[in-house]
Design a protein around this motif. Structure first.
Motif, PDB file in Angstrom:
ATOM      1  N   GLY A  29       0.809  -1.214   0.000  1.00 36.70           N
ATOM      2  CA  GLY A  29       0.000   0.000   0.000  1.00 36.70           C
ATOM      3  C   GLY A  29       0.838   1.259   0.000  1.00 36.70           C
ATOM      4  O   GLY A  29       0.506   2.241  -0.679  1.00 36.70           O
ATOM      5  N   LYS A  30       1.945   1.235   0.743  1.00 34.83           N
ATOM      6  CA  LYS A  30       2.818   2.403   0.819  1.00 34.83           C
ATOM      7  C   LYS A  30       3.468   2.699  -0.518  1.00 34.83           C
ATOM      8  O   LYS A  30       3.630   3.879  -0.908  1.00 34.83           O
ATOM      9  CB  LYS A  30       3.886   2.178   1.892  1.00 34.83           C
ATOM     10  N   LEU A  31       3.854   1.674  -1.248  1.00 33.20           N
ATOM     11  CA  LEU A  31       4.494   1.846  -2.556  1.00 33.20           C
ATOM     12  C   LEU A  31       3.495   2.147  -3.667  1.00 33.20           C
ATOM     13  O   LEU A  31       3.892   2.455  -4.792  1.00 33.20           O
ATOM     14  CB  LEU A  31       5.303   0.593  -2.912  1.00 33.20           C
ATOM     15  N   GLY A  32       2.222   2.045  -3.365  1.00 36.40           N
ATOM     16  CA  GLY A  32       1.203   2.338  -4.361  1.00 36.40           C
ATOM     17  C   GLY A  32       0.991   1.243  -5.377  1.00 36.40           C
ATOM     18  O   GLY A  32       0.367   1.480  -6.419  1.00 36.40           O
ATOM     19  N   LEU A  33       1.486   0.027  -5.104  1.00 37.24           N
ATOM     20  CA  LEU A  33       1.284  -1.077  -6.042  1.00 37.24           C
ATOM     21  C   LEU A  33      -0.195  -1.450  -6.118  1.00 37.24           C
ATOM     22  O   LEU A  33      -0.695  -1.857  -7.174  1.00 37.24           O
ATOM     23  CB  LEU A  33       2.111  -2.289  -5.608  1.00 37.24           C
ATOM     24  N   ILE A  34      -0.870  -1.354  -4.989  1.00 37.92           N
ATOM     25  CA  ILE A  34      -2.322  -1.528  -4.913  1.00 37.92           C
ATOM     26  C   ILE A  34      -2.859  -0.395  -4.061  1.00 37.92           C
ATOM     27  O   ILE A  34      -2.273  -0.044  -3.039  1.00 37.92           O
ATOM     28  CB  ILE A  34      -2.709  -2.894  -4.304  1.00 37.92           C
ATOM     29  N   SER A  35      -3.965   0.181  -4.465  1.00 40.49           N
ATOM     30  CA  SER A  35      -4.537   1.283  -3.701  1.00 40.49           C
ATOM     31  C   SER A  35      -4.935   0.819  -2.303  1.00 40.49           C
ATOM     32  O   SER A  35      -5.617  -0.211  -2.152  1.00 40.49           O
ATOM     33  CB  SER A  35      -5.763   1.841  -4.419  1.00 40.49           C
ATOM     34  N   PRO A  36      -4.513   1.532  -1.250  1.00 47.82           N
ATOM     35  CA  PRO A  36      -4.907   1.153   0.111  1.00 47.82           C
ATOM     36  C   PRO A  36      -6.419   1.116   0.317  1.00 47.82           C
ATOM     37  O   PRO A  36      -6.890   0.473   1.260  1.00 47.82           O
ATOM     38  CB  PRO A  36      -4.265   2.258   0.971  1.00 47.82           C
ATOM     39  N   ALA A  37      -7.176   1.781  -0.551  1.00 50.96           N
ATOM     40  CA  ALA A  37      -8.636   1.759  -0.426  1.00 50.96           C
ATOM     41  C   ALA A  37      -9.197   0.344  -0.529  1.00 50.96           C
ATOM     42  O   ALA A  37     -10.289   0.063  -0.019  1.00 50.96           O
ATOM     43  CB  ALA A  37      -9.267   2.635  -1.505  1.00 50.96           C
ATOM     44  N   TYR A  38      -8.454  -0.571  -1.160  1.00 45.71           N
ATOM     45  CA  TYR A  38      -8.907  -1.952  -1.297  1.00 45.71           C
ATOM     46  C   TYR A  38      -8.586  -2.800  -0.070  1.00 45.71           C
ATOM     47  O   TYR A  38      -8.985  -3.964  -0.009  1.00 45.71           O
ATOM     48  CB  TYR A  38      -8.281  -2.593  -2.531  1.00 45.71           C
ATOM     49  N   PHE A  39      -7.856  -2.238   0.890  1.00 45.70           N
ATOM     50  CA  PHE A  39      -7.426  -3.011   2.044  1.00 45.70           C
ATOM     51  C   PHE A  39      -8.337  -2.842   3.259  1.00 45.70           C
ATOM     52  O   PHE A  39      -8.318  -3.669   4.160  1.00 45.70           O
ATOM     53  CB  PHE A  39      -5.993  -2.622   2.439  1.00 45.70           C
ATOM     54  N   PHE A  40      -9.101  -1.762   3.290  1.00 45.07           N
ATOM     55  CA  PHE A  40      -9.916  -1.481   4.472  1.00 45.07           C
ATOM     56  C   PHE A  40     -11.152  -2.388   4.513  1.00 45.07           C
ATOM     57  O   PHE A  40     -11.641  -2.846   3.478  1.00 45.07           O
ATOM     58  CB  PHE A  40     -10.362  -0.015   4.470  1.00 45.07           C
ATOM     59  N   LEU A  41     -11.643  -2.596   5.720  1.00 44.59           N
ATOM     60  CA  LEU A  41     -12.876  -3.363   5.905  1.00 44.59           C
ATOM     61  C   LEU A  41     -14.060  -2.397   5.860  1.00 44.59           C
ATOM     62  O   LEU A  41     -14.407  -1.775   6.857  1.00 44.59           O
ATOM     63  CB  LEU A  41     -12.861  -4.118   7.242  1.00 44.59           C
ATOM     64  N   TRP A  42     -14.666  -2.288   4.691  1.00 41.53           N
ATOM     65  CA  TRP A  42     -15.848  -1.454   4.518  1.00 41.53           C
ATOM     66  C   TRP A  42     -17.059  -2.380   4.418  1.00 41.53           C
ATOM     67  O   TRP A  42     -17.162  -3.174   3.472  1.00 41.53           O
ATOM     68  CB  TRP A  42     -15.722  -0.587   3.266  1.00 41.53           C
ATOM     69  N   PRO A  43     -17.979  -2.305   5.367  1.00 43.83           N
ATOM     70  CA  PRO A  43     -19.121  -3.240   5.377  1.00 43.83           C
ATOM     71  C   PRO A  43     -19.906  -3.261   4.074  1.00 43.83           C
ATOM     72  O   PRO A  43     -20.283  -4.328   3.583  1.00 43.83           O
ATOM     73  CB  PRO A  43     -19.975  -2.722   6.543  1.00 43.83           C
ATOM     74  N   GLU A  44     -20.135  -2.093   3.490  1.00 45.58           N
ATOM     75  CA  GLU A  44     -20.913  -2.053   2.246  1.00 45.58           C
ATOM     76  C   GLU A  44     -20.199  -2.787   1.116  1.00 45.58           C
ATOM     77  O   GLU A  44     -20.816  -3.564   0.368  1.00 45.58           O
ATOM     78  CB  GLU A  44     -21.177  -0.601   1.840  1.00 45.58           C
ATOM     79  N   ALA A  45     -18.888  -2.553   0.990  1.00 44.67           N
ATOM     80  CA  ALA A  45     -18.133  -3.214  -0.074  1.00 44.67           C
ATOM     81  C   ALA A  45     -18.059  -4.717   0.154  1.00 44.67           C
ATOM     82  O   ALA A  45     -18.112  -5.510  -0.790  1.00 44.67           O
ATOM     83  CB  ALA A  45     -16.732  -2.626  -0.159  1.00 44.67           C
ATOM     84  N   PHE A  46     -17.945  -5.128   1.408  1.00 44.39           N
ATOM     85  CA  PHE A  46     -17.831  -6.554   1.719  1.00 44.39           C
ATOM     86  C   PHE A  46     -19.166  -7.271   1.562  1.00 44.39           C
ATOM     87  O   PHE A  46     -19.230  -8.367   0.988  1.00 44.39           O
ATOM     88  CB  PHE A  46     -17.304  -6.723   3.140  1.00 44.39           C
ATOM     89  N   LEU A  47     -20.235  -6.675   2.050  1.00 45.31           N
ATOM     90  CA  LEU A  47     -21.529  -7.355   2.090  1.00 45.31           C
ATOM     91  C   LEU A  47     -22.305  -7.247   0.783  1.00 45.31           C
ATOM     92  O   LEU A  47     -23.007  -8.185   0.397  1.00 45.31           O
ATOM     93  CB  LEU A  47     -22.369  -6.792   3.239  1.00 45.31           C
ATOM     94  N   TYR A  48     -22.171  -6.095   0.091  1.00 46.85           N
ATOM     95  CA  TYR A  48     -23.018  -5.866  -1.070  1.00 46.85           C
ATOM     96  C   TYR A  48     -22.263  -5.899  -2.394  1.00 46.85           C
ATOM     97  O   TYR A  48     -22.859  -6.154  -3.441  1.00 46.85           O
ATOM     98  CB  TYR A  48     -23.744  -4.526  -0.918  1.00 46.85           C
ATOM     99  N   ARG A  49     -20.958  -5.641  -2.346  1.00 43.62           N
ATOM    100  CA  ARG A  49     -20.165  -5.720  -3.568  1.00 43.62           C
ATOM    101  C   ARG A  49     -19.353  -7.010  -3.636  1.00 43.62           C
ATOM    102  O   ARG A  49     -18.580  -7.215  -4.564  1.00 43.62           O
ATOM    103  CB  ARG A  49     -19.227  -4.515  -3.659  1.00 43.62           C
TER     104      ARG A  49
END
Length: 286
Positions: A29-49
């Protein structure tokens, strides 16, 4: 570099993989290889996406920066120190039991995180492991920073306050302590002191497929001991065990007896506690 490699290979297997992931994911995440936004636990993204990887990445990711770097390093140290001590101490030769403890704690933390909108789970999982270690070694005298000394059972709460001072969140540490207490109560306290049944037992598929780590490598099935719920501890070998392990593993080896003779089970636990307190206590820097 060879010294670093030797040190890394000397870490017990489960702790080694956990430690490596907790270093690698923040680095990605620090190097920007993958956006850190994909690492967080967001209930909506996990449950509905159906972004089902988020509970896993949220366990290993931590946003490292000028204001959080020290907090990250401190908790990385706690992970290495206390996970290693548990895996080579009370869980020595029982990698399946240790992995089951981590999975149980992780599932509880993920459920709590979804309910409370906790986006990062690294610190709660580390604190849950530290809490279990502290309870299994509760009468050991530990030395903390600035020369403070106290019993190990108070260590999770001291670290809770310490992490808060250096920039952490009390909620993360508190959830970790509560989850660690839940595991400790169901696996140790309830069967031993209250004469209840053992609600937690390592699944057979873990016992069959998780092998012991020996000679800095994995040898399937080598050196495996019986799980706690089936173990019969030889009283003559008690002096070779860690004090906390003797106290709790002995009581758990009598799980089947406790169901029918709770008084005998509790008496055995008290004898083991007395033995534990009679041993010389070593001081160490956590």
């Amino acid at each position: 570099m060879s010294d670093i490699g030797d040190w890394f290979r000397s870490i017990p297997a489960i702790t080694r993989y956990w430690f490596a992931a907790t270093v690698a994911v923040p680095l990605v995440g620090k190097l920007g290889l993958i956006s850190p936004a994909y690492f967080f636990l967001w209930p909506e993204a996990f449950l509905y996406r159906f972004q089902i990887w988020r509970p896993i990445t949220a366990t290993f990711y931590f946003p490292v920066g000028p204001g959080t770097g020290f907090l990250y390093l401190v908790n990385l140290y706690f992970l290495y120190q206390y996970s290693t001590r548990l895996e080579t101490g009370a869980f020595d030769g029982r990698p399946a039991d240790y992995l089951f403890m981590l999975l149980f704690n992780w599932i509880c933390i993920v459920i709590t995180g979804l309910a409370m909108d906790m986006q990062l789970l690294m610190i709660p999982l580390i604190m849950s492991v530290l809490y279990v270690w502290a309870q299994l070694n509760r009468d050991m005298i530990v030395s903390f920073w600035f020369g403070t000394r106290f019993k190990a059972c108070y260590l999770p709460w001291v670290i809770l306050g310490f992490n808060y001072i250096i920039g952490g969140s009390v909620i993360n540490e508190l959830i970790g302590n509560l989850v660690g207490h839940l595991y400790f109560f169901l696996m140790f306290r309830y069967p031993m002191d209250l004469g209840g049944r053992n609600f937690l037992s390592t699944p057979q598929f873990l016992l069959r497929n998780v092998s012991s780590a020996q000679d800095c490598g994995l040898r399937r099935g080598a050196g495996r001991k019986e799980p706690w719920s089936q173990r019969k501890l030889d009283p003559g070998s008690a002096t070779s065990e860690l004090c906390a392990e003797v106290s709790y593993l002995t009581s758990l080896s009598l799980t089947s007896t406790i169901h029918h003779q709770p008084a005998a089970g509790r008496a055995t636990g008290k004898v083991c506690k007395a033995y534990m307190c009679s041993r010389n206590i070593a001081s160490f820097f956590p």
